[in-house]
Design an enzyme around this catalytic site. Sequence first.
Site, short mmCIF file in Angstrom:
data_model
loop_
_atom_site.label_atom_id
_atom_site.label_comp_id
_atom_site.label_asym_id
_atom_site.label_seq_id
_atom_site.Cartn_x
_atom_site.Cartn_y
_atom_site.Cartn_z
N TYR A 126 -10.87 -4.50 3.41
CA TYR A 126 -9.89 -3.97 4.25
C TYR A 126 -10.76 -3.65 5.36
O TYR A 126 -11.40 -2.88 5.56
CB TYR A 126 -9.26 -2.66 3.81
CG TYR A 126 -8.07 -2.13 4.67
CD1 TYR A 126 -8.26 -2.17 6.34
CD2 TYR A 126 -7.08 -1.35 4.13
CE1 TYR A 126 -7.31 -1.48 6.85
CE2 TYR A 126 -6.12 -0.91 4.95
CZ TYR A 126 -6.09 -0.95 6.37
OH TYR A 126 -5.10 -0.57 7.25
N GLU A 169 0.74 -1.32 -0.11
CA GLU A 169 0.03 -0.07 -0.05
C GLU A 169 0.88 1.28 -0.05
O GLU A 169 1.58 1.49 0.85
CB GLU A 169 -0.95 -0.11 1.02
CG GLU A 169 -1.99 -0.84 1.12
CD GLU A 169 -3.05 -0.91 2.49
OE1 GLU A 169 -3.60 -1.83 2.62
OE2 GLU A 169 -2.75 0.15 3.27
N ASP A 213 -6.37 9.68 9.45
CA ASP A 213 -5.00 9.07 9.97
C ASP A 213 -4.63 9.84 11.25
O ASP A 213 -5.10 10.86 11.53
CB ASP A 213 -3.86 9.37 9.06
CG ASP A 213 -4.17 8.36 7.94
OD1 ASP A 213 -4.19 7.16 8.00
OD2 ASP A 213 -4.37 8.98 6.76
#
Lengths: 263, 410
Positions: A175, A49, A60
């Site tokens: 994911y 990734e 994040d």
Amino acid sequence: MTRIASRFAALKAEGKKAFVAYVMAGDPDYDTSMEIVRGLPEAGVDLIELGIPFTDPMADGPTIQLAGQRALEAGQTLEKTLQMAREFRAGDDETPIVLMGYYNPIFNRGVERFLAEAREAGVDGLIVVDLPPEEDEELCLPAQAAGIDFIRLATPTTDDARLPKVMQNTSGFVYYVSITGITGAAAAQSADVAPEVARIKAHTELPVVVGFGIRTAQAAQEIASVADGAVVGSAIVSLIGEGRRPAEVLAFVRELAAGAHRG
Amino acid sequence: MASDLFNSFMNGPDERGRFGQFGGRFVSETLMPLILELEAEYEKARTDPSFRAEMDHLWKHYVGRPSPLYFAERLSEHLGGAKIYLKRDELNHTGAHKINNVLGQILLARRMGKSRIIAETGAGQHGVATATVCARFGLKCVIYMGAHDVERQSPNVFRMRLLGAEVIPVTSGRGTLKDAMNDALRDWVTNVRDTFYCIGTVAGPHPYPAMVRDFQSIIGKEAKAQMLEAEGRLPDTVIAAIGGGSNAMGLFHPFLDDESVRIIGVEAGGKGVDEKMQHCASLTGGRPGVLHGNRTYLLQDDDGQILEGFSISAGLDYPGIGPEHAWLHETGRAEYVAITDSEALEAFQLCCEKEGIIPALEPSHALAHVMKIAPDLPKDHLICMNMCGRGDKDIFTVARHLDFDIDTGA
């Protein structure tokens, strides 16, 4: 068969779980980042990734945000990130590359142009955090039409009623974000993750990998044992942030990969 | 008044939260179920007479609504043209329009059973309003504020603390309003189950832009009725300052289908809207992009990286703008102009001198544009400008620009 599908098929045939590593493209600078990315397959990484730096990575934690800032300060752009994929692909035609980031740099470049360039550069999939299924027409459907997988995040807040919608246009793999939170936050327990993975698998044939909060080889092993693979990002990126040499970073990646492969 | 639904400017957004190409729901999957729940709960509340009644009661007795529509006689005389009315939203409890929206969202949070409220703030006005209403209802309150803003707006930080809020200085990114919004979103992603995110402007993922607009529309509804009462007709021009654009959207919305009404939004031009980008005029100096859950005009570089806004006014210091404004700009229903720091400062002083009103720096931008256009307009031209906040918070900044030492009084 796509590179992503071939890779998961091969791992399945070997009875092995996947180890997915995330690094920020251009962190701390283009050349160092390129050296690390080139070394990932040999260190045991099954799927890469590659983060697209963005000024406002709102899903994040500080580790990934700082990595993005380092990359941007060193002059990284989306064009250079595509160039990294292209250079990597010139020496490795098998390891899948997934670009991961936020929509604005892609939208800014123009979806059609970006997809053509990404395809040409050998990019296999996209994870775009701020594009839920409600916005599939933006990039997900055009990407799949261009032969690039669109990998969706499923989260603990994605309930059973919503899962089919989330899975509908997902391709490549799923994911699973193991916690409600940001990257690099508290770790999930494999005991909590196992039923969640089963819940998702009831809605899809795709492999399910688990990420967020995995920092050690031990944790990678435990999580991988209850899923199709484990993703590690922040723990690797923080070593890069400390200024460790690529060889040291890759040594850590090797440990993590070994852990996930034992799972 | 356009009654044809298809030709109305007032029906947006569509079911996907879009105003034309703008708006939408660009958020991570973790937040998506919450956004949908919020949308459903807001829809229920909006049509529930008891929700409306509770709002009205608090607006009247706690906030002090309706705010007056005041004929600024000396200012009009001085400029020598149009008749200028000020919508006095600076007289609200907490000194700005922000509380109109906060009250609505907190009542909604209570309905949804959320016990913890988070908010971002730039100048601190939205933070103070949120802390105020949380104190009123005994809710836990956490305010994210850029570290740089914490320093330059310390009186508001103290106010929020007095009101029982926890103020978290944001150091991520560059420590500004947009970073405070990022950190608030991170908090929300982490504490989804008990937390309500009270956004301060008409931006963010759907339904926020529409919901905040609805709560702020009280400004325009009152102004319309008050102008009809005072002058027997609608205003010819309505005008307001824009950072994210909530006070402007609140004033504009009830007038969107009144074709005779000219609508002007005033952005912060900072040091001038040019290639140096030392401004926060997203519409006049930016281009469409996606940030903080919506597509709108943004200040960004060639790579799609978000740039920092620059303005003397911390409340306008945001690199984006509400998506409905972006749409009104593209459809041409509203016009958008930019005013520089020094023009705003001049308007600030004129308002103090002529009207005995110390305006916030944000509406000083709107007033600066009024100063530009009013002299050339006929004496029967009616302007309605939103005085969306009072200037107490800004006297330190203004003193510095006027070379007045506020510590020694010299």
